[in-house]
Design a protein around this motif. Structure first.
Motif, PDB file in Angstrom:
ATOM      1  N   GLU A 117       1.267  -1.427  -0.201  1.00  0.00           N
ATOM      2  CA  GLU A 117      -0.417   0.237   0.095  1.00  0.00           C
ATOM      3  C   GLU A 117       1.202   1.535   0.234  1.00  0.00           C
ATOM      4  O   GLU A 117       0.677   1.995  -0.268  1.00  0.00           O
ATOM      5  CB  GLU A 117      -0.386  -0.505   1.303  1.00  0.00           C
ATOM      6  N   ARG A 118       2.258   1.097   1.041  1.00  0.00           N
ATOM      7  CA  ARG A 118       2.569   2.363   0.976  1.00  0.00           C
ATOM      8  C   ARG A 118       3.503   3.181  -0.154  1.00  0.00           C
ATOM      9  O   ARG A 118       3.163   3.102  -0.684  1.00  0.00           O
ATOM     10  CB  ARG A 118       3.670   2.120   1.670  1.00  0.00           C
ATOM     11  N   ASP A 119       3.745   1.687  -1.857  1.00  0.00           N
ATOM     12  CA  ASP A 119       4.332   1.180  -2.768  1.00  0.00           C
ATOM     13  C   ASP A 119       3.383   2.543  -3.355  1.00  0.00           C
ATOM     14  O   ASP A 119       3.489   2.837  -4.696  1.00  0.00           O
ATOM     15  CB  ASP A 119       4.952   0.793  -3.101  1.00  0.00           C
ATOM     16  N   GLU A 120       2.425   2.093  -3.352  1.00  0.00           N
ATOM     17  CA  GLU A 120       0.900   2.760  -4.173  1.00  0.00           C
ATOM     18  C   GLU A 120       0.609   3.834  -3.773  1.00  0.00           C
ATOM     19  O   GLU A 120       1.014   4.528  -5.250  1.00  0.00           O
ATOM     20  CB  GLU A 120      -0.206   1.784  -3.987  1.00  0.00           C
ATOM     21  N   GLN A 121       1.319   4.561  -2.773  1.00  0.00           N
ATOM     22  CA  GLN A 121       0.901   5.961  -2.648  1.00  0.00           C
ATOM     23  C   GLN A 121       2.172   6.611  -2.872  1.00  0.00           C
ATOM     24  O   GLN A 121       2.009   7.272  -3.513  1.00  0.00           O
ATOM     25  CB  GLN A 121       0.517   5.695  -1.027  1.00  0.00           C
ATOM     26  N   LEU A 122       3.345   5.989  -2.355  1.00  0.00           N
ATOM     27  CA  LEU A 122       4.371   6.746  -3.414  1.00  0.00           C
ATOM     28  C   LEU A 122       4.195   6.977  -4.876  1.00  0.00           C
ATOM     29  O   LEU A 122       4.626   7.851  -5.068  1.00  0.00           O
ATOM     30  CB  LEU A 122       5.409   6.011  -3.107  1.00  0.00           C
ATOM     31  N   GLU A 123       3.770   5.575  -5.669  1.00  0.00           N
ATOM     32  CA  GLU A 123       3.669   6.392  -7.153  1.00  0.00           C
ATOM     33  C   GLU A 123       2.708   7.136  -7.173  1.00  0.00           C
ATOM     34  O   GLU A 123       2.656   8.216  -8.334  1.00  0.00           O
ATOM     35  CB  GLU A 123       2.936   5.045  -7.787  1.00  0.00           C
ATOM     36  N   ASP A 182       1.360  12.402  -9.314  1.00  0.00           N
ATOM     37  CA  ASP A 182       0.587  13.541  -9.304  1.00  0.00           C
ATOM     38  C   ASP A 182       1.713  14.709  -8.619  1.00  0.00           C
ATOM     39  O   ASP A 182       1.391  15.679  -9.957  1.00  0.00           O
ATOM     40  CB  ASP A 182      -0.331  13.466  -7.746  1.00  0.00           C
ATOM     41  N   LEU A 183       2.761  14.508  -8.602  1.00  0.00           N
ATOM     42  CA  LEU A 183       3.840  15.234  -8.628  1.00  0.00           C
ATOM     43  C   LEU A 183       4.133  16.210 -10.579  1.00  0.00           C
ATOM     44  O   LEU A 183       4.708  16.485 -10.857  1.00  0.00           O
ATOM     45  CB  LEU A 183       4.666  15.190  -7.781  1.00  0.00           C
TER      46      LEU A 183
END
Length: 128
Positions: A97-103, A108-109
């Protein structure tokens, strides 16, 4: 002589009270020595323990308690393996989940950077 006879009777009474028998050789004077009496009592205790009257029951209780503890230990080890497996599974899910959020944040950036460039290009084109 009365003192010796009284002593012999006292020794015999002590041996009888201790559950003794007359198979221990007497001292040369015909009475049991304190050492002989003590040895006789130790043999009697050992015989009682060896016959299982006292020691066997205690040993059986200890064995039963040990079997119970071994069973409890095996159950706890199984539960530990289950918990470790659950922990590992949850840790894997959290990392995913963290990896998905980072991606998503990186995407977004990139989108914000692209919009900023477009705005700058639009402003520059309007000024010319």
């Amino acid at each position: 002589q009365q003192g010796v006879a009284s002593s012999r009777m006292s020794d015999a009474a002590s041996a009888y009270e201790a559950g003794g028998s007359n198979n221990i050789p007497a001292s040369p004077s015909g009475s049991m020595t304190a050492q002989q009496l003590q040895q006789q009592q130790m043999r009697q205790v050992a015989a009682r323990l060896g016959s299982g009257s006292v020691g066997e029951a205690a040993l059986q209780r200890l064995r039963a308690a040990l079997r119970q503890k071994v069973g409890e230990c095996a159950a706890l080890e199984g539960r530990l393996r289950e918990l470790e497996s659950t922990r590992d599974q949850l840790a894997g899910e959290l990392v995913g989940e963290r990896d998905e959020q980072l991606e998503e944040l990186a995407n977004d950036l990139d989108d914000v950077k692209q919009m900023y460039r477009q705005q700058i290009e639009t402003l520059l084109a309007q000024q010319q």
